[in-house]
Write a protein that holds these residues in place. Sequence first.
Motif, mmCIF file in Angstrom:
data_model
loop_
_atom_site.group_PDB
_atom_site.id
_atom_site.type_symbol
_atom_site.label_atom_id
_atom_site.label_comp_id
_atom_site.label_asym_id
_atom_site.label_seq_id
_atom_site.Cartn_x
_atom_site.Cartn_y
_atom_site.Cartn_z
ATOM 1 N N THR A 51 1.893 3.729 3.266
ATOM 2 C CA THR A 51 1.846 4.079 4.682
ATOM 3 C C THR A 51 1.862 2.826 5.547
ATOM 4 O O THR A 51 2.537 2.762 6.560
ATOM 5 N N VAL A 52 1.146 1.813 5.138
ATOM 6 C CA VAL A 52 1.136 0.559 5.884
ATOM 7 C C VAL A 52 2.508 -0.079 5.895
ATOM 8 O O VAL A 52 2.956 -0.629 6.889
ATOM 9 N N ASN A 53 3.246 0.062 4.803
ATOM 10 C CA ASN A 53 4.599 -0.482 4.754
ATOM 11 C C ASN A 53 5.482 0.154 5.805
ATOM 12 O O ASN A 53 6.226 -0.505 6.515
ATOM 13 N N SER A 54 5.400 1.479 5.923
ATOM 14 C CA SER A 54 6.264 2.169 6.875
ATOM 15 C C SER A 54 5.924 1.781 8.302
ATOM 16 O O SER A 54 6.798 1.649 9.145
ATOM 17 N N ARG A 55 4.631 1.571 8.579
ATOM 18 C CA ARG A 55 4.244 1.135 9.920
ATOM 19 C C ARG A 55 4.785 -0.254 10.222
ATOM 20 O O ARG A 55 5.215 -0.552 11.320
ATOM 21 N N THR A 56 4.742 -1.114 9.226
ATOM 22 C CA THR A 56 5.262 -2.468 9.413
ATOM 23 C C THR A 56 6.757 -2.448 9.682
ATOM 24 O O THR A 56 7.267 -3.156 10.539
ATOM 25 N N GLN A 57 7.481 -1.586 8.970
ATOM 26 C CA GLN A 57 8.917 -1.513 9.167
ATOM 27 C C GLN A 57 9.260 -1.026 10.562
ATOM 28 O O GLN A 57 10.129 -1.560 11.236
ATOM 29 N N SER A 58 8.550 0.007 11.019
ATOM 30 C CA SER A 58 8.863 0.552 12.333
ATOM 31 C C SER A 58 8.437 -0.382 13.448
ATOM 32 O O SER A 58 9.043 -0.426 14.502
ATOM 33 N N GLY A 59 7.345 -1.162 13.206
ATOM 34 C CA GLY A 59 6.865 -2.044 14.267
ATOM 35 C C GLY A 59 7.650 -3.330 14.373
ATOM 36 O O GLY A 59 7.940 -3.810 15.452
ATOM 37 N N ASP A 60 8.008 -3.926 13.243
ATOM 38 C CA ASP A 60 8.694 -5.212 13.270
ATOM 39 C C ASP A 60 10.198 -5.083 13.141
ATOM 40 O O ASP A 60 10.936 -6.039 13.377
ATOM 41 N N GLY A 61 10.646 -3.924 12.649
ATOM 42 C CA GLY A 61 12.069 -3.743 12.461
ATOM 43 C C GLY A 61 12.598 -4.418 11.226
ATOM 44 O O GLY A 61 13.801 -4.552 11.050
ATOM 45 N N GLU A 62 11.735 -4.900 10.333
ATOM 46 C CA GLU A 62 12.157 -5.571 9.124
ATOM 47 C C GLU A 62 11.780 -4.705 7.925
ATOM 48 O O GLU A 62 10.645 -4.260 7.813
ATOM 49 N N ALA A 63 12.703 -4.485 7.023
ATOM 50 C CA ALA A 63 12.440 -3.673 5.849
ATOM 51 C C ALA A 63 11.652 -4.461 4.826
ATOM 52 O O ALA A 63 11.960 -5.603 4.530
ATOM 53 N N THR A 64 10.604 -3.835 4.307
ATOM 54 C CA THR A 64 9.798 -4.434 3.268
ATOM 55 C C THR A 64 9.835 -3.523 2.058
ATOM 56 O O THR A 64 9.476 -2.353 2.144
ATOM 57 N N THR A 65 10.262 -4.015 0.939
ATOM 58 C CA THR A 65 10.376 -3.180 -0.250
ATOM 59 C C THR A 65 9.002 -2.763 -0.731
ATOM 60 O O THR A 65 8.013 -3.468 -0.569
ATOM 61 N N SER A 66 8.952 -1.576 -1.343
ATOM 62 C CA SER A 66 7.683 -1.049 -1.822
ATOM 63 C C SER A 66 7.107 -1.914 -2.926
ATOM 64 O O SER A 66 5.905 -1.998 -3.095
ATOM 65 N N SER A 67 7.943 -2.582 -3.684
ATOM 66 C CA SER A 67 7.449 -3.416 -4.766
ATOM 67 C C SER A 67 6.669 -4.616 -4.235
ATOM 68 O O SER A 67 5.752 -5.103 -4.874
ATOM 69 N N ALA A 68 7.063 -5.096 -3.020
ATOM 70 C CA ALA A 68 6.368 -6.237 -2.457
ATOM 71 C C ALA A 68 4.960 -5.878 -2.025
ATOM 72 O O ALA A 68 4.117 -6.747 -1.893
ATOM 73 N N ARG A 69 4.699 -4.600 -1.815
ATOM 74 C CA ARG A 69 3.383 -4.167 -1.371
ATOM 75 C C ARG A 69 2.706 -3.271 -2.404
ATOM 76 O O ARG A 69 1.814 -2.524 -2.085
ATOM 77 N N LYS A 70 3.162 -3.348 -3.620
ATOM 78 C CA LYS A 70 2.620 -2.490 -4.664
ATOM 79 C C LYS A 70 1.376 -3.118 -5.275
ATOM 80 O O LYS A 70 1.332 -4.307 -5.543
ATOM 81 N N PHE A 114 -8.356 -9.824 12.662
ATOM 82 C CA PHE A 114 -9.438 -10.313 13.514
ATOM 83 C C PHE A 114 -8.945 -11.398 14.457
ATOM 84 O O PHE A 114 -9.288 -11.411 15.624
ATOM 85 N N ASN A 115 -8.155 -12.319 13.919
ATOM 86 C CA ASN A 115 -7.581 -13.373 14.756
ATOM 87 C C ASN A 115 -6.130 -13.651 14.409
ATOM 88 O O ASN A 115 -5.548 -14.603 14.899
ATOM 89 N N ALA A 116 -5.531 -12.819 13.524
ATOM 90 C CA ALA A 116 -4.150 -13.037 13.101
ATOM 91 C C ALA A 116 -3.189 -12.376 14.079
ATOM 92 O O ALA A 116 -3.452 -11.291 14.583
ATOM 93 N N THR A 117 -2.087 -13.046 14.332
ATOM 94 C CA THR A 117 -1.067 -12.497 15.219
ATOM 95 C C THR A 117 0.151 -12.010 14.450
ATOM 96 O O THR A 117 1.013 -11.353 15.014
ATOM 97 N N SER A 118 0.229 -12.349 13.169
ATOM 98 C CA SER A 118 1.354 -11.923 12.352
ATOM 99 C C SER A 118 0.908 -11.818 10.910
ATOM 100 O O SER A 118 -0.142 -12.342 10.526
ATOM 101 N N GLY A 119 1.735 -11.168 10.109
ATOM 102 C CA GLY A 119 1.424 -11.046 8.695
ATOM 103 C C GLY A 119 0.782 -9.719 8.356
ATOM 104 O O GLY A 119 0.187 -9.049 9.211
ATOM 105 N N GLU A 120 0.900 -9.332 7.090
ATOM 106 C CA GLU A 120 0.323 -8.098 6.608
ATOM 107 C C GLU A 120 -1.016 -8.377 5.950
ATOM 108 O O GLU A 120 -1.229 -9.448 5.373
ATOM 109 N N PRO A 121 -1.936 -7.433 6.016
ATOM 110 C CA PRO A 121 -3.235 -7.643 5.382
ATOM 111 C C PRO A 121 -3.093 -7.726 3.869
ATOM 112 O O PRO A 121 -2.211 -7.099 3.278
#
Length: 480
Positions: free
Chosen positions: A317-336, A233-240
């Motif tokens: 699915t959100v993880n993969s979008r984040t990786q492709s958009g930011d170019g930073e790998a996020t492990t699945s465990s961090a978003r599990k 809504f007003n965030a410019t960075s970070g995952e939900p």
Amino acid sequence: MAHLRTAMDAAFWDLNISSPQTLDGSARHVPGEPLPLEGARASRALRAQQLSLLGSGFPLGIIPSYSPTSQKELGSFSIQSLLLKPAFSNAWLGIIGQFRPKKLLSSIKAEFTVDDVLDLPAFKDVAKHFLDKSLYALGLCAQISLTPASSLLLMKESHGERKGHRNKAMLFNKLPHHDVTVEAAWPELFIDQNGRYWSVPESISLDLSSLVSESGFRYRFGVHKSSGLPQAFNATSGEPPLALMPGLCATAAFSYEKSRDIWRQKETKKDVIIKTEKGEYWWPSYDVRLREPHAAISGIIGGTCTAWLGGREISETVNSRTQSGDGEATTSSARKRNALSTDMFGSICYTVQHGKFRKLYGDLTRVDARLDISSASAFAKSAAHLVSSIFRGSPNRSEVNPLSSPRLNVIFQQQVLGPILFRVDSKFSLDSSSGKRGPIVEDMMYSLTYSLRLLRSGKVVAWYSPKRKEGMIELRVFEF
């Protein structure tokens, strides 16, 4: 005051946080995150009803608020007013209007230059700026009494600078020993621990809550369903937050709370009755909850159990979008998101108050200090990692869980003059993983309260949050 029940309510989906971002004056706390500031809890009174009572004390019934917008040209300052409030035998209706003056003034100023002549066509051009829909917001609130123990609440609001409408419906039923609430919102607005807002397309929940027994035992059960991916809504960075991802969630919790007085000066008849030459007068405290000087210690302990059905695939699915958009790998465990989780929580609070809040000045100083452990399992794991790193002689590099660190909430209240109090709510993290020594200030909120003696414990609150850069004026009642 530092309410202990926030420790359990924060695990559910109906904890309201005061917010000027919506016309109903509240946003939801993200469940499972660290406890919010006590002063940030929204009023239990409907916003339309607040404006109805507050309007009589402000010029033209206009109530100011301050909240940043996605469009900077709109400005953060806004004014609200109750435009219409018809009442019927079993129903109440309110229409809230909001106006943002900064863009209007900037647009009008741009119409004129030093060389301009104030002629009639120029004023016609200025009038067109009043038709800009981004300056306005409109909200409709209706409360219908179905039976003496049940009521239906319907709300709808539209902001000119945003697309779509915000709708909300709530059915409340009071049983002899329980409260049952069914709520639906599309979309629903949530606020996380960092002050960022997230819009969930659809949110539906059912909640059953027991009344607090004389022994201090209480339990709750809730079912919640989210649909659609949360949008910033007003965030410019970070995952939900994971708790806002689509899925069906069932939560059960119980708590046991107790309070003991170290010392207390009981209110007497001499305190309430004042004798003068013209007779005796009843002169109670400005707030019945602040009428007795005392020192007390209280505590709460409880447990939660949460079960998720679905939503894991969407998280990946959100993880993969984040990786492709930011170019930073996020492990699945961090978003599990765990399908089933249980945990314990606890809080202990020390309160000391001097003064009876009855005289014109210098009659109230109060401090509430509450230590919260939101997750016993996360705290135990963090402590085990810390001990292990000390014996290994190497720094602890494990991933930090926001729930692992205890937090100290401190509330300071001081009488300014008569019914006016100055209050500071602050939250400190006691985590040492960041390498900093001593407590870390996570959040603060400043407020001025005007206690309304006729409402026993009602008050008008004007607050400002430096972290969120927001502020508003509320009427808070039913705070017992």
